[in-house]
Design an enzyme around this catalytic site. Structure first.
Site, PDB file in Angstrom:
ATOM      1  N   ASN A 215       0.848  -1.199   0.000  1.00 21.63           N
ATOM      2  CA  ASN A 215       0.000   0.000   0.000  1.00 21.63           C
ATOM      3  C   ASN A 215       0.878   1.240   0.000  1.00 21.63           C
ATOM      4  OD1 ASN A 215       0.427   0.987   2.843  1.00 21.63           O
ATOM      5  ND2 ASN A 215      -0.297  -1.094   3.255  1.00 21.63           N
ATOM      6  N   ASP A 284      -3.957  -6.340   4.761  1.00 18.13           N
ATOM      7  CA  ASP A 284      -5.032  -7.174   5.310  1.00 18.13           C
ATOM      8  C   ASP A 284      -5.052  -8.569   4.702  1.00 18.13           C
ATOM      9  OD1 ASP A 284      -6.229  -5.350   7.148  1.00 18.13           O
ATOM     10  OD2 ASP A 284      -6.914  -4.183   5.417  1.00 18.13           O
ATOM     11  N   LYS A 294       9.069 -16.435 -10.886  1.00 19.88           N
ATOM     12  CA  LYS A 294       8.325 -15.268 -11.368  1.00 19.88           C
ATOM     13  C   LYS A 294       7.121 -15.741 -12.201  1.00 19.88           C
ATOM     14  CE  LYS A 294       8.842 -11.165 -14.159  1.00 19.88           C
ATOM     15  NZ  LYS A 294       9.643 -10.502 -15.167  1.00 19.88           N
ATOM     16  N   PHE A 329      -5.111   3.244  14.664  1.00 19.82           N
ATOM     17  CA  PHE A 329      -5.495   4.179  13.607  1.00 19.82           C
ATOM     18  C   PHE A 329      -6.637   3.547  12.831  1.00 19.82           C
ATOM     19  CE2 PHE A 329      -2.688   7.880  12.699  1.00 19.82           C
ATOM     20  CZ  PHE A 329      -1.957   7.826  13.859  1.00 19.82           C
ATOM     21  N   LYS A 343     -14.014  -0.129  15.641  1.00 19.70           N
ATOM     22  CA  LYS A 343     -12.638  -0.617  15.872  1.00 19.70           C
ATOM     23  C   LYS A 343     -12.253  -0.434  17.341  1.00 19.70           C
ATOM     24  CE  LYS A 343     -10.689  -0.524  11.358  1.00 19.70           C
ATOM     25  NZ  LYS A 343     -10.583   0.314  10.214  1.00 19.70           N
ATOM     26  N   LYS A 347     -11.417  -3.722  19.594  1.00 18.56           N
ATOM     27  CA  LYS A 347     -10.007  -3.904  19.984  1.00 18.56           C
ATOM     28  C   LYS A 347      -9.735  -3.358  21.387  1.00 18.56           C
ATOM     29  CE  LYS A 347      -9.154  -5.845  16.133  1.00 18.56           C
ATOM     30  NZ  LYS A 347      -8.968  -5.268  14.858  1.00 18.56           N
TER      31      LYS A 347
HETATM   32  O1  PMT Z   1       2.535   6.358   6.420  1.00 16.18           O
HETATM   33  P1  PMT Z   1       1.857   7.599   5.859  1.00 16.18           P
HETATM   34  O2  PMT Z   1       2.105   7.772   4.382  1.00 16.18           O
HETATM   35  O3  PMT Z   1       2.177   8.817   6.673  1.00 16.18           O
HETATM   36  O4  PMT Z   1       0.262   7.381   5.976  1.00 16.18           O
HETATM   37  C1  PMT Z   1      -0.385   7.396   7.223  1.00 16.18           C
HETATM   38  C2  PMT Z   1      -1.505   6.344   7.316  1.00 16.18           C
HETATM   39  C3  PMT Z   1      -2.622   6.690   6.362  1.00 16.18           C
HETATM   40  C4  PMT Z   1      -0.956   4.952   6.991  1.00 16.18           C
HETATM   41  C5  PMT Z   1      -2.005   6.373   8.815  1.00 16.18           C
HETATM   42  O5  PMT Z   1      -2.497   7.650   9.090  1.00 16.18           O
HETATM   43  C6  PMT Z   1      -3.070   5.332   9.063  1.00 16.18           C
HETATM   44  O6  PMT Z   1      -4.257   5.546   8.887  1.00 16.18           O
HETATM   45  N1  PMT Z   1      -2.638   4.115   9.517  1.00 16.18           N
HETATM   46  C7  PMT Z   1      -3.524   2.935   9.702  1.00 16.18           C
HETATM   47  C8  PMT Z   1      -3.791   2.296   8.381  1.00 16.18           C
HETATM   48  C9  PMT Z   1      -4.617   1.055   8.510  1.00 16.18           C
HETATM   49  O7  PMT Z   1      -4.122  -0.004   8.321  1.00 16.18           O
HETATM   50  O8  PMT Z   1      -5.866   1.250   8.920  1.00 16.18           O
HETATM   51  P2  PMT Z   1      -6.964   0.069   9.106  1.00 16.18           P
HETATM   52  O9  PMT Z   1      -8.228   0.797   9.342  1.00 16.18           O
HETATM   53  O10 PMT Z   1      -6.900  -0.896   7.971  1.00 16.18           O
HETATM   54  O11 PMT Z   1      -6.470  -0.685  10.407  1.00 16.18           O
HETATM   55  C10 PMT Z   1      -6.925  -0.350  11.713  1.00 16.18           C
HETATM   56  C11 PMT Z   1      -5.845  -0.579  12.735  1.00 16.18           C
HETATM   57  O12 PMT Z   1      -5.510  -1.974  12.792  1.00 16.18           O
HETATM   58  C12 PMT Z   1      -4.547   0.164  12.449  1.00 16.18           C
HETATM   59  O13 PMT Z   1      -4.055   0.652  13.666  1.00 16.18           O
HETATM   60  C13 PMT Z   1      -3.638  -0.920  11.859  1.00 16.18           C
HETATM   61  O14 PMT Z   1      -2.277  -0.654  12.173  1.00 16.18           O
HETATM   62  C14 PMT Z   1      -4.142  -2.176  12.586  1.00 16.18           C
HETATM   63  N2  PMT Z   1      -4.034  -3.429  11.806  1.00 16.18           N
HETATM   64  C15 PMT Z   1      -4.593  -3.554  10.579  1.00 16.18           C
HETATM   65  C16 PMT Z   1      -4.521  -4.758   9.884  1.00 16.18           C
HETATM   66  C17 PMT Z   1      -3.860  -5.857  10.487  1.00 16.18           C
HETATM   67  N3  PMT Z   1      -3.736  -7.001   9.848  1.00 16.18           N
HETATM   68  N4  PMT Z   1      -3.321  -5.710  11.718  1.00 16.18           N
HETATM   69  C18 PMT Z   1      -3.417  -4.535  12.391  1.00 16.18           C
HETATM   70  O15 PMT Z   1      -2.924  -4.428  13.517  1.00 16.18           O
END
Ligand code: PMT
Length: 407
Positions: A215, A284, A294, A329, A343, A347
């Protein structure tokens, strides 16, 4: 806001408001702080260095190449470097359009601008100028650059200006400027004793030896949090996916590539942390099977079978201790608040930083963000667009409050 005595550098540049810097100096000294004044050449046309020397009880620095008297030397280093390392904050008031431009572009042609480049201390800038100069596209762009870099800009007041015109451009009230400097100093050690575990950047899931699922996360948000927490006295451990930028100095960084590696690195250090902030954009999904060779395009249409990756935050939720602050986040494109609250509940987080990543100036790979802070009691705070460093400080301000409520 009382803080232990600190060392502040006060830069004065050439504008009619230069005389107001004398009052600012007095306000800062009244709080017990030591102030070193630095004047540009044009500032000295508006007010004599002697005024600041008499008020501060210290020699005013006016020249890059002036010899520093032996009795004032604290070490053998070059003066601008030793001042840069000593100070806890640099405030420039008034700052002319010319100085703003030099700061934005890294031009260092006098003591003050060299100092601004050489110091790691926070920079607070109070501009003052003619309204047309303030509203000029060049100045607007310079201010935006500085804000994105985490410089605190004190918005000038509106009123009748020295030139006779009316509009924005008057130096902000010196009390407001002093308060901003004091607030910056108060933040400096408020996280002492905390150990932050912060994730940053993307994770990548391999598809074959040359391709991956990934991503656009640059690591800027996670590293801004790391930098802010470090500046405020915390010990900081970051676990970073392949980020586009280098981690800030002074923080320990474990570099990983995949979600599985990030999960292992985070869980490995979890018990040390007093606060965990998950800013990484974790993939995810991962390929059920990673091709050993490849994948050739000649095979035509391709179907990849994907499966969910490990939910790192979910694994932390079941293991973390009640005294550990937990921040997630939420990168959303729709129903920001609803999704963030879901969330937060699932969590069991203390705080969710929700960003709508479709908004301009928010989310992935930009220097700014627009976030809503969502709290466990259902309350929320929608923040305007700000630099990622500023947002990091806002998040940390909330964690300081949560910590106080918990002890
Ligand atoms: O790095 P930059 O370019 O500065 O961009 C910042 C950002 C957009 C990445 C940041 O601000 C942000 O939003 N980060 C979280 C991105 C994300 O994965 O969001 P989510 O809504 O999919 O996940 C929710 C939370 O679960 C997040 O805290 C993530 O770290 C966590 N997660 C997600 C998937 C996973 N398999 N395990 C996790 O722990």
């Amino acid at each position: 806001m009382a803080t232990s005595p600190k060392r502040i550098a006060l830069g004065v540049t050439g504008g009619i408001a230069a005389y107001k810097a004398a009052e600012l100096l007095r306000l800062l000294q009244d709080q017990g702080h030591e102030v070193q004044v630095i004047m540009t050449e044009s500032a000295q046309r508006f007010i004599a260095p002697l005024t600041f020397a008499a008020l501060s009880g210290r020699r005013v620095i006016t020249d890059m190449f002036e010899d520093q008297p032996e009795c004032e030397r604290e070490d053998d280093s070059i003066e601008h470097i030793s001042v840069a390392q000593r100070i806890d904050a640099l405030v420039i008031a008034p700052a002319t359009a010319n100085t703003l431009a030099k700061l934005a572009h890294g031009i260092a042609d006098d003591f003050l601008t060299v100092l601004a480049l050489a110091t790691r201390a926070p920079l607070i800038v109070a501009p003052a100028m003619n309204v047309n100069m303030w509203e000029h596209a060049a100045t607007r762009a310079n201010v935006a650059t500085l804000k994105a870099r985490g410089v605190r800009i004190i918005q000038p007041d509106t009123g009748i200006l020295a030139c006779g015109m009316t509009g924005a451009g008057r130096l902000a009230d010196v009390g407001v400027i002093a308060d901003a400097v004091l607030a910056e100093l108060a933040r400096q050690q408020d996280l002492r004793g905390e150990i932050f575990l912060i994730t940053a950047g993307p994770t990548r899931e391999p598809v074959d030896p040359v391709r991956y699922l990934g991503n656009r996360s640059s690591g800027k948000m996670g590293f801004a949090l790391a930098e802010a927490a470090h500046r405020r006295g915390a010990r900081v451990l970051t676990v970073s996916g392949p980020a586009a930028i280098e981690p800030p100095s002074g923080v320990e960084t474990v570099r990983v590539e995949t979600t599985d590696q990030m999960a292992e690195a985070v869980l490995d250090r979890l018990s040390e942390a007093t606060a965990i902030v998950m800013a990484a954009a974790v993939a995810d999904y991962q390929a059920v099977e990673v091709a050993r060779s490849k994948i050739k395009k000649e095979q035509g249409a391709l179907t990849l079978m994907l499966e969910p990756t490990r939910d790192i935050l979910g694994e932390i939720t079941v293991r973390h201790q009640p005294n550990q602050l937990l921040v997630g986040f939420a990168a959303e494109t729709d129903d920001l608040l609803e999704n963030a609250r879901a969330k937060l509940r699932s969590k069991r987080l203390d705080l969710v930083v929700a960003n709508n990543v479709t908004q301009e100036g928010a989310g992935f790979d930009v220097d700014t963000n627009i976030a809503t802070l969502v709290f466990a009691d259902g309350d929320y705070k929608a923040l305007p667009r700000m630099s990622k460093l500023e947002l990091a400080h806002c998040v940390l301000d909330e964690l300081v409050k949560l910590r106080l409520n918990r002890t």
